[in-house]
Design a protein around this motif. Structure first.
Motif, PDB file in Angstrom:
ATOM      1  N   ALA A 101      55.812  23.880  23.968  1.00  0.00           N
ATOM      2  CA  ALA A 101      56.300  22.840  23.056  1.00  0.00           C
ATOM      3  C   ALA A 101      57.262  21.939  23.821  1.00  0.00           C
ATOM      4  O   ALA A 101      58.204  22.427  24.441  1.00  0.00           O
ATOM      5  CB  ALA A 101      57.021  23.473  21.868  1.00  0.00           C
ATOM      6  N   PHE A 155      56.291  17.092  20.718  1.00  0.00           N
ATOM      7  CA  PHE A 155      56.972  16.825  19.451  1.00  0.00           C
ATOM      8  C   PHE A 155      57.913  15.640  19.639  1.00  0.00           C
ATOM      9  O   PHE A 155      59.116  15.808  19.832  1.00  0.00           O
ATOM     10  CB  PHE A 155      57.750  18.068  18.993  1.00  0.00           C
ATOM     11  CG  PHE A 155      56.859  19.223  18.622  1.00  0.00           C
ATOM     12  CD1 PHE A 155      56.391  19.365  17.319  1.00  0.00           C
ATOM     13  CD2 PHE A 155      56.470  20.155  19.577  1.00  0.00           C
ATOM     14  CE1 PHE A 155      55.553  20.422  16.986  1.00  0.00           C
ATOM     15  CE2 PHE A 155      55.628  21.208  19.252  1.00  0.00           C
ATOM     16  CZ  PHE A 155      55.166  21.353  17.953  1.00  0.00           C
ATOM     17  N   HIS A 186      50.069  16.000  19.637  1.00  0.00           N
ATOM     18  CA  HIS A 186      51.478  15.783  19.313  1.00  0.00           C
ATOM     19  C   HIS A 186      51.710  15.800  17.809  1.00  0.00           C
ATOM     20  O   HIS A 186      50.796  15.547  17.016  1.00  0.00           O
ATOM     21  CB  HIS A 186      51.975  14.461  19.912  1.00  0.00           C
ATOM     22  CG  HIS A 186      51.393  13.249  19.266  1.00  0.00           C
ATOM     23  ND1 HIS A 186      50.129  12.796  19.536  1.00  0.00           N
ATOM     24  CD2 HIS A 186      51.913  12.402  18.336  1.00  0.00           C
ATOM     25  CE1 HIS A 186      49.884  11.707  18.813  1.00  0.00           C
ATOM     26  NE2 HIS A 186      50.948  11.456  18.075  1.00  0.00           N
ATOM     27  N   VAL A 187      52.943  16.105  17.427  1.00  0.00           N
ATOM     28  CA  VAL A 187      53.380  16.111  16.029  1.00  0.00           C
ATOM     29  C   VAL A 187      54.753  15.447  16.005  1.00  0.00           C
ATOM     30  O   VAL A 187      55.687  15.926  16.653  1.00  0.00           O
ATOM     31  CB  VAL A 187      53.523  17.556  15.495  1.00  0.00           C
ATOM     32  CG1 VAL A 187      53.930  17.524  14.027  1.00  0.00           C
ATOM     33  CG2 VAL A 187      52.244  18.354  15.703  1.00  0.00           C
ATOM     34  N   THR A 225      58.408  14.540  14.843  1.00  0.00           N
ATOM     35  CA  THR A 225      59.458  15.251  14.115  1.00  0.00           C
ATOM     36  C   THR A 225      60.677  14.340  14.052  1.00  0.00           C
ATOM     37  O   THR A 225      60.622  13.198  14.510  1.00  0.00           O
ATOM     38  CB  THR A 225      59.782  16.593  14.801  1.00  0.00           C
ATOM     39  OG1 THR A 225      60.709  17.318  13.994  1.00  0.00           O
ATOM     40  CG2 THR A 225      60.391  16.398  16.186  1.00  0.00           C
ATOM     41  N   GLN A 257      60.628  21.996   9.553  1.00  0.00           N
ATOM     42  CA  GLN A 257      59.295  21.468   9.845  1.00  0.00           C
ATOM     43  C   GLN A 257      58.932  21.758  11.296  1.00  0.00           C
ATOM     44  O   GLN A 257      57.840  22.224  11.607  1.00  0.00           O
ATOM     45  CB  GLN A 257      59.272  19.956   9.577  1.00  0.00           C
ATOM     46  CG  GLN A 257      57.987  19.250  10.002  1.00  0.00           C
ATOM     47  CD  GLN A 257      58.190  18.309  11.215  1.00  0.00           C
ATOM     48  OE1 GLN A 257      59.295  18.172  11.739  1.00  0.00           O
ATOM     49  NE2 GLN A 257      57.105  17.705  11.673  1.00  0.00           N
ATOM     50  N   LEU A 258      59.876  21.504  12.198  1.00  0.00           N
ATOM     51  CA  LEU A 258      59.638  21.681  13.628  1.00  0.00           C
ATOM     52  C   LEU A 258      59.341  23.149  13.942  1.00  0.00           C
ATOM     53  O   LEU A 258      58.358  23.481  14.615  1.00  0.00           O
ATOM     54  CB  LEU A 258      60.864  21.201  14.407  1.00  0.00           C
ATOM     55  CG  LEU A 258      60.811  21.357  15.923  1.00  0.00           C
ATOM     56  CD1 LEU A 258      59.686  20.504  16.515  1.00  0.00           C
ATOM     57  CD2 LEU A 258      62.153  20.966  16.555  1.00  0.00           C
ATOM     58  N   GLY A 307      58.249  25.439  11.913  1.00  0.00           N
ATOM     59  CA  GLY A 307      56.956  25.794  11.331  1.00  0.00           C
ATOM     60  C   GLY A 307      55.796  25.330  12.190  1.00  0.00           C
ATOM     61  O   GLY A 307      54.867  26.097  12.473  1.00  0.00           O
ATOM     62  N   GLU A 308      55.848  24.073  12.654  1.00  0.00           N
ATOM     63  CA  GLU A 308      54.757  23.522  13.463  1.00  0.00           C
ATOM     64  C   GLU A 308      54.638  24.261  14.801  1.00  0.00           C
ATOM     65  O   GLU A 308      53.538  24.530  15.287  1.00  0.00           O
ATOM     66  CB  GLU A 308      54.981  22.027  13.728  1.00  0.00           C
ATOM     67  CG  GLU A 308      54.709  21.137  12.539  1.00  0.00           C
ATOM     68  CD  GLU A 308      53.206  20.984  12.247  1.00  0.00           C
ATOM     69  OE1 GLU A 308      52.373  21.420  13.076  1.00  0.00           O
ATOM     70  OE2 GLU A 308      52.880  20.432  11.183  1.00  0.00           O
ATOM     71  N   MET A 309      55.776  24.566  15.404  1.00  0.00           N
ATOM     72  CA  MET A 309      55.730  25.262  16.695  1.00  0.00           C
ATOM     73  C   MET A 309      55.119  26.647  16.517  1.00  0.00           C
ATOM     74  O   MET A 309      54.287  27.076  17.320  1.00  0.00           O
ATOM     75  CB  MET A 309      57.146  25.356  17.300  1.00  0.00           C
ATOM     76  CG  MET A 309      57.687  24.005  17.776  1.00  0.00           C
ATOM     77  SD  MET A 309      59.045  24.120  18.974  1.00  0.00           S
ATOM     78  CE  MET A 309      60.330  24.877  18.010  1.00  0.00           C
ATOM     79  N   ARG A 350      53.050  27.665  14.084  1.00  0.00           N
ATOM     80  CA  ARG A 350      51.640  27.513  13.695  1.00  0.00           C
ATOM     81  C   ARG A 350      50.768  27.289  14.937  1.00  0.00           C
ATOM     82  O   ARG A 350      49.657  27.756  15.028  1.00  0.00           O
ATOM     83  CB  ARG A 350      51.507  26.327  12.733  1.00  0.00           C
ATOM     84  CG  ARG A 350      50.103  26.092  12.216  1.00  0.00           C
ATOM     85  CD  ARG A 350      50.057  25.291  10.895  1.00  0.00           C
ATOM     86  NE  ARG A 350      51.104  24.292  10.739  1.00  0.00           N
ATOM     87  CZ  ARG A 350      52.168  24.439   9.937  1.00  0.00           C
ATOM     88  NH1 ARG A 350      52.343  25.532   9.231  1.00  0.00           N
ATOM     89  NH2 ARG A 350      53.056  23.475   9.851  1.00  0.00           N
ATOM     90  N   ARG A 351      51.282  26.566  15.924  1.00  0.00           N
ATOM     91  CA  ARG A 351      50.502  26.263  17.116  1.00  0.00           C
ATOM     92  C   ARG A 351      50.677  27.314  18.203  1.00  0.00           C
ATOM     93  O   ARG A 351      50.185  27.138  19.328  1.00  0.00           O
ATOM     94  CB  ARG A 351      50.878  24.886  17.640  1.00  0.00           C
ATOM     95  CG  ARG A 351      50.319  23.797  16.714  1.00  0.00           C
ATOM     96  CD  ARG A 351      50.965  22.467  16.905  1.00  0.00           C
ATOM     97  NE  ARG A 351      50.422  21.500  15.956  1.00  0.00           N
ATOM     98  CZ  ARG A 351      49.410  20.680  16.222  1.00  0.00           C
ATOM     99  NH1 ARG A 351      48.819  20.714  17.393  1.00  0.00           N
ATOM    100  NH2 ARG A 351      48.977  19.834  15.312  1.00  0.00           N
TER     101      ARG A 351
END
Lengths: 285, 285
Positions: B8, B34, B49-50, B52, B59-60, B62-64, B66-67
């Motif tokens: 990440a 991110f 990319h996502v 943030t 949110q950050l 959670g996304e990290m 999940r991936r």
């Protein structure tokens, strides 16, 4: 006339030269003023005076001797001049090798060398604060506004940082906000450092709330107070107010104030505290 | 995929995020970027990319997760935001008491606390220089211009001053001219400090000749290089040239460069030396 004859006062810019002359005369001392062209900007008409200039050391030495001066005070702002603006007389030219050596070093070096040259020429260098002690910053709170506990903590952070950086001969002032040094003075001087803090707030680079932070100013350890005494005046108060600070702390007995009444009036009007720090163990003597 | 899963990369402003992502991918590492809204300004279209934002820690995180990211790099410029510009999610709100504590301290404190928070949330914080060692400044002369003996003396004066001031957490750069520190970086950052030196020359407050002086930049002692690595780029070279300096010295292995070829081209064009200092005894580790 005292044993030292009339006091020679080499006058740079600002209000200090006449404040010192007035105080010395009040103490019964005869004075002769030597305003430096390009820097001195007060009205010298009411005083015995002889204009001089950077580079005219021979003329200055001659005039001081002719008038029987044995003691000399340097006071007021004299910035390091551009070399191309200086016209040299022969006496100064003879000193040039030493002057070039000085210009390579820091300010302390430059100023203490000037002092040594004056003393070698037969004059005793005295501090403005010695002939005019009433211009010295007193200890404690000066105006109507008292510093808070948090603000005094910031003051201590600044005092510590200046004690550590003193031997590096960088500068004698800094701004602390919430225990963090956000600006450190070097060649720009106090006024431009305060203008920078105001600008860093404007562009959002400093985001701490308004009316937060302190200007702390101490003489550097080993600084020759006869030649380079930190000063405090209305302009500093105005700069601190524009920088959104809560107050100003300077070393009691280590900083000179040209007009104490005017300073307090300006600080009270701006809502800023002005505080004289008693020299602490480990602080500059 | 390595044991750490995809890397990440939390991306601030400037060219470093993509330089790091490119180098990590070249080393065989999968990456997820991110970019932080309001700071990141590169073109992320070609990368997974996502977006943030500051304040969206939930949110950050959670996304990290999940991936499958287990390791995280912080890279690029993220200035301390104005509080009124930040929108908080619940996870961030829970951290607010600690964040307010951080905002009271210096940058080191803020950044190392962010690192601790990330690690408590189960991520391993890695330095950009660990996943992309080719962005590290090498030792010795980088371009075509060599520093003179006098200029290297100025570099040593600057290195010493930064070693002394490091523990005060003020800044990581300064400008030395003829052995004298004329500007010290604090909240304004390197670019604005260089602009100040240019301005002090313009107004005659610095009278030393053009093409004199060095910018010295070192990581502060104890600085967490995983979070706050000093950087060097074309903008720094341009600022140093405008400030009339002779060159730039930074710690080899302690400063990152987004594009070494572009840096050398700019320095050579401006006639400035760029020099990587080997860490000395007593210098920051």
């Amino acid at each position: 006339m005292t044993a030292g004859g009339p006091l020679a006062i080499i006058c740079g810019g600002g209000a200090f030269p006449l404040a010192v002359a007035t105080a010395a005369r009040r103490a019964g001392r005869e004075v002769v003023l030597f305003p430096v062209r390009g820097f001195a900007d007060a009205d010298f008409a009411a005083w015995p005076h002889v204009w001089t200039r950077i580079g005219s050391f021979g003329q200055l030495r001659g005039e001081m001797k002719r008038r029987g001066c044995r003691e000399v005070v340097f006071i007021g702002n004299v910035l390091r001049p551009r070399l191309r603006d200086v016209r040299f007389d022969w006496a100064t030219l003879m000193l040039l090798p030493r002057i070039f050596g000085m210009l390579r070093g820091g300010d302390d070096h430059l100023l203490s060398s000037i002092g040594r040259i004056a003393e070698e020429a037969g004059f005793r260098l005295v501090g403005a604060h010695e002939v005019a002690p009433e211009i010295l910053m007193p200890a404690g709170q000066l105006g109507a506004v008292a510093p808070s506990r948090d603000e005094l903590d910031d003051v201590e952070v600044g005092r510590h940082a200046l004690t550590v950086t003193g031997p590096l001969d960088i500068g004698q002032g800094l701004v602390v906000m919430q225990r963090h040094v956000v600006a450190m003075e070097a060649a720009e001087g106090t006024d431009l450092m305060l203008a920078r803090v105001a600008e860093l707030r404007r562009i959002g680079r400093i985001t701490r709330p308004a009316r937060c932070g302190v200007l702390v100013k101490l003489p550097k350890r080993g600084q020759d107070l006869r030649l380079d005494m930190p000063s405090l005046g209305v302009r500093t108060v105005e700069g601190a107010a524009k920088a959104g600070l809560a107050g100003i702390a300077v070393e009691a007995g280590g900083v000179i104030v040209a007009d104490m009444v005017e300073l307090v009036r300006a600080a009270d009007a701006a809502g800023l505290f002005v505080y004289g720090l008693s020299p602490a163990a480990g602080a500059p003597e």
